[in-house]
Scaffold this motif. Sequence first.
Motif, mmCIF file in Angstrom:
data_model
loop_
_atom_site.group_PDB
_atom_site.id
_atom_site.type_symbol
_atom_site.label_atom_id
_atom_site.label_comp_id
_atom_site.label_asym_id
_atom_site.label_seq_id
_atom_site.Cartn_x
_atom_site.Cartn_y
_atom_site.Cartn_z
ATOM 1 N N ALA A 90 29.971 38.441 39.508
ATOM 2 C CA ALA A 90 29.328 39.493 40.291
ATOM 3 C C ALA A 90 28.968 40.692 39.420
ATOM 4 C CB ALA A 90 30.246 39.926 41.433
ATOM 5 N N ILE A 91 29.842 41.023 38.481
ATOM 6 C CA ILE A 91 29.566 42.132 37.552
ATOM 7 C C ILE A 91 28.326 41.827 36.726
ATOM 8 C CG2 ILE A 91 30.408 43.269 35.453
ATOM 9 C CD1 ILE A 91 33.276 42.962 36.670
ATOM 10 N N LEU A 92 28.243 40.630 36.178
ATOM 11 C CA LEU A 92 27.088 40.256 35.356
ATOM 12 C C LEU A 92 25.800 40.312 36.169
ATOM 13 C CD1 LEU A 92 28.558 37.247 33.333
ATOM 14 C CD2 LEU A 92 28.244 39.608 32.563
ATOM 15 N N GLN A 93 25.881 39.890 37.413
ATOM 16 C CA GLN A 93 24.696 39.930 38.272
ATOM 17 C C GLN A 93 24.259 41.375 38.516
ATOM 18 O OE1 GLN A 93 25.168 37.979 42.068
ATOM 19 N NE2 GLN A 93 22.993 38.093 42.553
ATOM 20 N N ARG A 94 25.238 42.246 38.787
ATOM 21 C CA ARG A 94 24.890 43.645 39.062
ATOM 22 C C ARG A 94 24.360 44.338 37.805
ATOM 23 N NH1 ARG A 94 29.673 43.308 42.300
ATOM 24 N NH2 ARG A 94 30.928 44.157 40.587
ATOM 25 N N LEU A 95 24.947 44.024 36.653
ATOM 26 C CA LEU A 95 24.516 44.643 35.409
ATOM 27 C C LEU A 95 23.277 43.971 34.814
ATOM 28 C CD1 LEU A 95 27.910 45.365 33.587
ATOM 29 C CD2 LEU A 95 26.303 47.047 34.492
ATOM 30 N N GLN A 96 22.862 42.865 35.401
ATOM 31 C CA GLN A 96 21.680 42.128 34.948
ATOM 32 C C GLN A 96 21.785 41.769 33.462
ATOM 33 O OE1 GLN A 96 17.953 44.006 36.169
ATOM 34 N NE2 GLN A 96 18.916 44.823 38.021
ATOM 35 N N THR A 97 22.939 41.223 33.120
ATOM 36 C CA THR A 97 23.172 40.810 31.744
ATOM 37 C C THR A 97 23.863 39.448 31.729
ATOM 38 O OG1 THR A 97 24.123 41.488 29.608
ATOM 39 C CG2 THR A 97 25.433 41.935 31.574
ATOM 40 N N ASP A 98 23.782 38.769 30.602
ATOM 41 C CA ASP A 98 24.386 37.445 30.484
ATOM 42 C C ASP A 98 25.845 37.506 30.052
ATOM 43 O OD1 ASP A 98 21.971 36.207 31.153
ATOM 44 O OD2 ASP A 98 21.298 36.200 29.061
ATOM 45 N N TYR A 99 26.263 38.672 29.505
ATOM 46 C CA TYR A 99 27.618 38.742 28.973
ATOM 47 C C TYR A 99 28.136 40.173 28.996
ATOM 48 C CZ TYR A 99 25.511 40.760 24.782
ATOM 49 O OH TYR A 99 24.826 41.577 23.918
ATOM 50 N N LEU A 100 29.469 40.294 29.011
ATOM 51 C CA LEU A 100 30.155 41.557 28.792
ATOM 52 C C LEU A 100 30.711 41.556 27.376
ATOM 53 C CD1 LEU A 100 32.274 41.990 32.076
ATOM 54 C CD2 LEU A 100 30.221 43.286 31.433
ATOM 55 N N ASP A 101 30.643 42.701 26.732
ATOM 56 C CA ASP A 101 31.272 42.800 25.417
ATOM 57 C C ASP A 101 32.786 42.866 25.554
ATOM 58 O OD1 ASP A 101 28.941 43.143 23.432
ATOM 59 O OD2 ASP A 101 28.445 44.496 25.081
ATOM 60 N N SER A 102 33.270 43.476 26.633
ATOM 61 C CA SER A 102 34.710 43.514 26.870
ATOM 62 C C SER A 102 34.995 43.570 28.371
ATOM 63 C CB SER A 102 35.358 44.713 26.170
ATOM 64 O OG SER A 102 34.642 45.906 26.403
ATOM 65 N N LEU A 103 36.050 42.876 28.756
ATOM 66 C CA LEU A 103 36.534 42.857 30.139
ATOM 67 C C LEU A 103 37.990 43.286 30.131
ATOM 68 C CD1 LEU A 103 36.242 41.981 33.210
ATOM 69 C CD2 LEU A 103 37.281 39.804 32.463
ATOM 70 N N LEU A 104 38.330 44.244 31.002
ATOM 71 C CA LEU A 104 39.708 44.718 31.109
ATOM 72 C C LEU A 104 40.274 44.387 32.483
ATOM 73 C CD1 LEU A 104 39.371 48.344 29.608
ATOM 74 C CD2 LEU A 104 39.454 46.139 28.412
ATOM 75 N N LEU A 105 41.577 44.058 32.499
ATOM 76 C CA LEU A 105 42.308 43.916 33.754
ATOM 77 C C LEU A 105 42.699 45.327 34.192
ATOM 78 C CD1 LEU A 105 44.574 40.863 32.865
ATOM 79 C CD2 LEU A 105 42.409 40.852 34.137
ATOM 80 N N HIS A 106 42.271 45.742 35.375
ATOM 81 C CA HIS A 106 42.224 47.162 35.714
ATOM 82 C C HIS A 106 43.581 47.824 35.903
ATOM 83 C CE1 HIS A 106 39.308 50.245 37.719
ATOM 84 N NE2 HIS A 106 40.142 50.814 36.892
ATOM 85 N N ARG A 107 44.419 47.316 36.750
ATOM 86 C CA ARG A 107 45.775 47.841 36.938
ATOM 87 C C ARG A 107 46.731 46.668 37.101
ATOM 88 N NH1 ARG A 107 47.345 52.916 37.354
ATOM 89 N NH2 ARG A 107 45.774 54.567 37.560
ATOM 90 N N PRO A 108 47.979 46.804 36.688
ATOM 91 C CA PRO A 108 48.906 45.661 36.732
ATOM 92 C C PRO A 108 49.034 45.057 38.128
ATOM 93 C CG PRO A 108 49.845 47.450 35.446
ATOM 94 C CD PRO A 108 48.609 47.999 36.078
ATOM 95 N N ASP A 109 49.022 43.748 38.164
ATOM 96 C CA ASP A 109 49.232 42.986 39.396
ATOM 97 C C ASP A 109 50.665 42.461 39.375
ATOM 98 O OD1 ASP A 109 49.216 41.277 41.559
ATOM 99 O OD2 ASP A 109 47.821 39.829 40.675
ATOM 100 N N ALA A 110 51.507 42.945 40.292
ATOM 101 C CA ALA A 110 52.917 42.532 40.321
ATOM 102 C C ALA A 110 53.068 41.030 40.549
ATOM 103 C CB ALA A 110 53.671 43.307 41.409
#
Length: 302
Positions: free
Chosen positions: A98-118
Amino acid sequence: MKLGISELETAPIALGCMRMSDLTKQEATNVIDASFEAGINLFDHADIYGAGTSEEIFASALDESSVKREDILLQSKCGIRHGYFDFSKTHIISSVDAILQRLQTDYLDSLLLHRPDALMEPEEVAEAFRELKESGKVRYFGVSNHHPQQIELLKQYVEEDLIINQLQFSLMHTPLIDAGLNVNMQNKESIVRDSGLLAYSQLHNMTVQAWSPFQFGMIEGVFIDHPDFPEVNAALQEAAEKYGVSKSAIAIAWILRHPANIQAIIGSMNTERIQSITQALSIRLTREEWYGLYRAAGNNVP
C-alpha cells in the motif's frame, strides 16, 4: 554520512513528511524542491501519516518537482494500527504494498518497524523482510523506538541488517544520554531507561534518527522561543549570534555533535525554515558549547 552499514548516502538532516497531508500539491512540491536544494535527500514517511494522505501528496508533488526519484531516499514505517500494533507477516507485506502504491514507486530505500509490538513473532518478521528484499520492494530495514534487547531478538531471526533506529531526541528530551553522564549515582538522571541505546547503536553501527528534535516532553510543544524555557533560549541565541545562524540550526547542531551517527528528522513544511535549519550542517559545536547548552536545558553535569 551513510545509513548504518548500508551503501545509502544521505545528509545528517532528513525531512519528516507527517505534516505533508496538510499541504496542497504545489506547496508540497515547493517543500521537496527547497529541501533537496538545501542538501536533504532522505524523506521519511509512515503509513499512518495523514492516514496515508501524506504519501499520496508527496508522490503527486514529486511528479511535478525537479527532483528525480533516483536522486532521493524514500523511507516509510509500518506496524501501528488503530489502537494496537501489528508486526505480523501479512500486515507488514500488505502495508508495504500500500505504501508503494501511494508513493508511486517500485521500492523503498528503507522500511522501519514503527513501534514495538508486544505480540511480535520474530520468525514472521524475518519471513516478511526476506520476501520484501527478494522481491526488490525494500532495500534496507530498521526499527523505530526499539531498545537493544528487542533489536537483538529480531536479529536472531532476521537475515537482513537492521541499519536504523528512529528515536525521540532533542536538547530538551535527553533520556538517551542522561544516565550515561550519571553512572553509579542515586539521582533520577542515573536511571537507565533505554538499556544504553546510544552506546549500543555505536557498537552495532546503527544510525540513530532523531525525531521531534525541537520538542520538549512527549511532543508537548516546541521549546524554541517558548516562554517557559528562557535559559536554554538565551544559550541558543548566544550560539546563534556567534555562528550567524538561527536558534533552530544550533538545536540541530547540538544533536549532530554527538558521535553516535545521528541523523535529525525535521518536520517543517515551511521552505524558509527548512533552509534556516539546514544551516546546522556547517556548524560543529565545541565541547564547551555542547555541555553549556545541555546545562542550559536544565540538566546537571555531575
